[in-house]
Design an enzyme around this catalytic site. Structure first.
Site, PDB file in Angstrom:
ATOM      1  N   ARG A   1      -3.496   8.777 -10.434  1.00 25.55           N
ATOM      2  CA  ARG A   1      -4.794   8.949 -11.231  1.00 25.55           C
ATOM      3  C   ARG A   1      -6.030   9.218 -10.577  1.00 25.55           C
ATOM      4  NH1 ARG A   1      -4.422   3.973 -15.046  1.00 25.55           N
ATOM      5  NH2 ARG A   1      -2.836   3.130 -13.689  1.00 25.55           N
TER       6      ARG A   1
ATOM      7  N   ALA B  66       0.676  -1.298   0.054  1.00 24.24           N
ATOM      8  CA  ALA B  66      -0.089  -0.004  -0.132  1.00 24.24           C
ATOM      9  C   ALA B  66       0.785   1.189  -0.117  1.00 24.24           C
ATOM     10  CB  ALA B  66      -0.654   0.043   1.361  1.00 24.24           C
TER      11      ALA B  66
HETATM   12  C1  UD1 Z   1       1.514  -5.471 -10.805  1.00 21.62           C
HETATM   13  C2  UD1 Z   1       2.314  -6.662 -11.220  1.00 21.62           C
HETATM   14  C3  UD1 Z   1       1.658  -7.378 -12.567  1.00 21.62           C
HETATM   15  C4  UD1 Z   1       0.299  -7.472 -12.180  1.00 21.62           C
HETATM   16  C5  UD1 Z   1      -0.676  -6.272 -11.718  1.00 21.62           C
HETATM   17  C6  UD1 Z   1      -2.062  -6.552 -11.295  1.00 21.62           C
HETATM   18  C7  UD1 Z   1       4.593  -6.293 -10.636  1.00 21.62           C
HETATM   19  C8  UD1 Z   1       5.901  -6.154 -11.057  1.00 21.62           C
HETATM   20  N1  UD1 Z   1       3.604  -6.197 -11.659  1.00 21.62           N
HETATM   21  O1  UD1 Z   1       1.771  -4.322 -11.894  1.00 21.62           O
HETATM   22  O2  UD1 Z   1       2.089  -8.382 -12.917  1.00 21.62           O
HETATM   23  O3  UD1 Z   1      -0.715  -7.986 -13.413  1.00 21.62           O
HETATM   24  O4  UD1 Z   1      -0.091  -5.757 -10.630  1.00 21.62           O
HETATM   25  O5  UD1 Z   1      -2.664  -5.432 -10.783  1.00 21.62           O
HETATM   26  O6  UD1 Z   1       4.234  -6.861  -9.501  1.00 21.62           O
HETATM   27  N2  UD1 Z   1       3.738  -1.129  -4.771  1.00 21.62           N
HETATM   28  C9  UD1 Z   1       4.363  -0.600  -3.548  1.00 21.62           C
HETATM   29  N3  UD1 Z   1       5.606  -0.244  -3.706  1.00 21.62           N
HETATM   30  C10 UD1 Z   1       6.365  -0.214  -4.901  1.00 21.62           C
HETATM   31  C11 UD1 Z   1       5.364  -0.468  -6.279  1.00 21.62           C
HETATM   32  C12 UD1 Z   1       4.019  -0.809  -6.071  1.00 21.62           C
HETATM   33  O7  UD1 Z   1       3.957  -0.924  -2.289  1.00 21.62           O
HETATM   34  O8  UD1 Z   1       7.543   0.182  -4.967  1.00 21.62           O
HETATM   35  C13 UD1 Z   1       2.110  -1.464  -4.379  1.00 21.62           C
HETATM   36  C14 UD1 Z   1       1.170  -0.223  -5.268  1.00 21.62           C
HETATM   37  O9  UD1 Z   1       0.795   0.440  -4.397  1.00 21.62           O
HETATM   38  C15 UD1 Z   1       0.076  -1.442  -5.724  1.00 21.62           C
HETATM   39  C16 UD1 Z   1       0.749  -2.663  -5.896  1.00 21.62           C
HETATM   40  O10 UD1 Z   1       2.088  -2.619  -5.209  1.00 21.62           O
HETATM   41  O11 UD1 Z   1      -0.787  -1.465  -4.749  1.00 21.62           O
HETATM   42  C17 UD1 Z   1       1.161  -3.065  -7.161  1.00 21.62           C
HETATM   43  O12 UD1 Z   1       1.974  -2.025  -7.889  1.00 21.62           O
HETATM   44  P1  UD1 Z   1       1.648  -1.150  -9.019  1.00 21.62           P
HETATM   45  O13 UD1 Z   1       2.794  -0.314  -9.601  1.00 21.62           O
HETATM   46  O14 UD1 Z   1       0.278  -1.011  -9.479  1.00 21.62           O
HETATM   47  O15 UD1 Z   1       1.992  -2.450 -10.268  1.00 21.62           O
HETATM   48  P2  UD1 Z   1       1.390  -2.855 -11.649  1.00 21.62           P
HETATM   49  O16 UD1 Z   1       2.031  -2.068 -12.636  1.00 21.62           O
HETATM   50  O17 UD1 Z   1      -0.061  -2.535 -11.557  1.00 21.62           O
END
Ligand code: UD1
Ligand code: CA
Length: 483
Positions: A17, A11
């Site tokens: 967005r 989280a």
């Molecule tokens: C991620 C997955 C993807 C999947 C998708 C599903 C990875 C690399 N990719 O992509 O395979 O299909 O979710 O929705 O895992 N977050 C953190 N810290 C970070 C980055 C992200 O806490 O440094 C959290 C975000 O807040 C979010 C979740 O991790 O709740 C997913 O991150 P997001 O950047 O949305 O990944 P996607 O590109 O959607």
């Protein structure tokens, strides 16, 4: 004996967005934040421990998570370098505590509000039964754009999860996607995290790359498709928030209908996740039941009523009204057009009628406030009837004061009770009374001077007014003909 289970909720992301001053995971559907829904699902698993990774707006997100689930450990990710980086921080925060490198680790995102506990439980059992080093909860979708794709070989074994931006055109055609929910063998995860690189299209440490590491080590990788893909859908903007909000409500209503609740018009009826309804409750069109509202059997709510954090008994009736933190007991009736503010209690068989506002008011069993009144800071005894148009004047401009009306009293129309004041059991008041002093039990209070009739002093003409002149013929013609 169940093995150690660690659940990590991600989280820390920004949620750009949403274009909001409120952190993304704190936006609500069904009366609960998105991360609140995820935590509800996670808690149903009764894991050994839960870690939430917070970063963006963590001064909002952290305290919110701890207020909902005090047992959660918070791990802070100052800068977001990807899901692999986030999970590494979570695991590092547990380093040294016993049991964290054995058993299973499940990673979920904080923005998938439709996720259910039984889905996570089934996924964890499939992962453990198949003895996989890594498993992904996958889904086959019509529009895979934006998701990581599940790449399988000719035998159907999972070879990799490839992110959208890194995928070849052929890989982008794959309809099986990663939900972002993964399960790991804890020991393998801990050993793999430092080995993740960020040489990819986003320059991030991808958690999904642990799949490749497992394959290279000759370990089993599983992908378990979920039929109900909406459970894993994330929210990135307000349109998705509204869509999932509507879907959650549809599911909630379907659940209650299966439990014996009549919902006349599901399209205009909104019931929060925390609401409890008994069988044979009827919800008419335009009803919103919010917060922790509870409704007893055979009660009919609506049309057009909003009840927040209310407790409604059995065989009660609420029509076109708004109520918050109010208690309405069995057989009582409210409305049409009543406004019940916090601290209102309506006793069994009592009535709060049309155009009545109440606040911090205990209205006894069978007592009635039927018409056009304000009841603030008051106790009204059982069986008492309050006359139409009565104002409980509780505020002297500086302080609020209390009014007590005893049992079996009957007050006249258009009264003002100037608090603090007490009207005794069985007392009566005359029409138009302004009650400033206590009325003893059984007494009749009247106030105001006697009526005087001043003969001939009316300004109203006694002859009936003559009919207005017929319009001129020219006017009628100018108006374009007959009407
Ligand atoms: C991620 C997955 C993807 C999947 C998708 C599903 C990875 C690399 N990719 O992509 O395979 O299909 O979710 O929705 O895992 N977050 C953190 N810290 C970070 C980055 C992200 O806490 O440094 C959290 C975000 O807040 C979010 C979740 O991790 O709740 C997913 O991150 P997001 O950047 O949305 O990944 P996607 O590109 O959607
Ligand atoms: Ca996402």
């Amino acid at each position: 004996m169940p093995s150690d289970l660690t659940v990590i909720v991600l989280a820390a992301g920004g949620g750009t967005r949403m274009k909001s001053g409120t952190a993304k995971v704190l936006h609500e559907i069904g009366g609960r934040s998105m991360v609140g829904h995820v935590l509800t699902a996670v808690r149903a698993l009764e894991p050994t421990r839960i870690v939430a990774v917070v970063g963006h707006q963590r001064d909002q997100v952290g305290p919110h998570i701890q207020s909902l689930a005090p047992e959660v450990t918070l791990a802070v990710q100052e800068e977001q370098h990807g899901t692999g980086h986030a999970v590494r921080i979570a695991m590092d925060s547990l380093a040294g505590s016993p049991g964290t490198t054995t058993g299973t680790v499940i990673v979920a995102a904080g923005d998938t509000p439709l996720l259910r506990g039984d889905t996570l439980r089934d996924f964890a059992s499939e992962h453990e039964a198949a003895q996989c080093a890594v498993s992904v909860l996958s889904g086959v979708v019509g529009e895979p754009h934006g998701y990581g794709r599940i790449v399988r070989n000719d035998e159907g074994d999972v070879e990799a999860i490839v992110e959208e931006k890194d995928a070849t055109p052929v890989q982008r055609e794959i309809a099986e996607i990663s939900s972002g929910i993964l399960a790991f063998d804890a020991a393998f995860l801990v050993e793999s995290l430092p080995r993740l690189g960020n040489d990819n299209a986003k320059g991030e440490y991808y958690l999904t790359d642990v799949v490749g590491l497992a394959r290279d080590a000759g370990l089993a990788v599983g992908a378990f498709p979920i039929d109900d893909v909406m459970q894993t859908e994330g929210v990135n903007d307000r349109l998705q928030l509204a869509n999932l909000g509507r879907e959650l409500n549809r599911r909630t209503l379907e659940g209650w209908m299966r439990e014996g609740v009549t919902v006349m018009d599901p399209a205009t009826t909104w019931v929060d996740s925390g609401v409890r309804l008994a069988p044979d409750v009827t919800l008419l069109p335009g009803v919103q039941l919010l917060g922790a509202t509870v409704v007893g059997t055979h009660t009919v709510i609506g049309p057009d009523s909003t009840l927040k954090d209310c407790e409604i008994g059995r065989h009660a009736r609420v029509v076109r009204s708004h109520a918050e933190l109010a208690v309405i007991e069995d057989q009582a009736s409210v409305g049409p057009f009543a406004y019940l503010r916090p601290g209102t209690t309506l006793g069994q068989g009592g009535k709060i009628g049309t155009f009545v506002e109440t606040k911090n008011a205990r209205i006894g069993d069978g007592a009635k406030v039927p018409h056009l009144s304000y009841v603030g800071d008051a106790d009204i005894g059982a069986g008492t009837n309050i006359g139409a148009g009565t104002i409980f004047a509780n505020y002297d401009g500086t302080n609020k004061h209390h009014t007590t009306v005893g049992k079996g009293a009957k007050t006249g129309a258009n009264n003002t009770f100037v608090a603090p004041v007490t009207i005794g059991d069985g007392a009566m008041t005359g029409g138009g009374a302004v009650v400033r002093r206590d009325v003893p039990p059984g007494a009749l209070a009247v106030s105001g001077g006697p009526q005087r009739n001043l003969e001939g002093r009316s300004h109203v003409r006694r002859e009936p007014p003559t009919a207005p002149d017929a319009p001129h013929v020219e006017d009628a013609a100018a108006g374009g003909g007959e009407s």
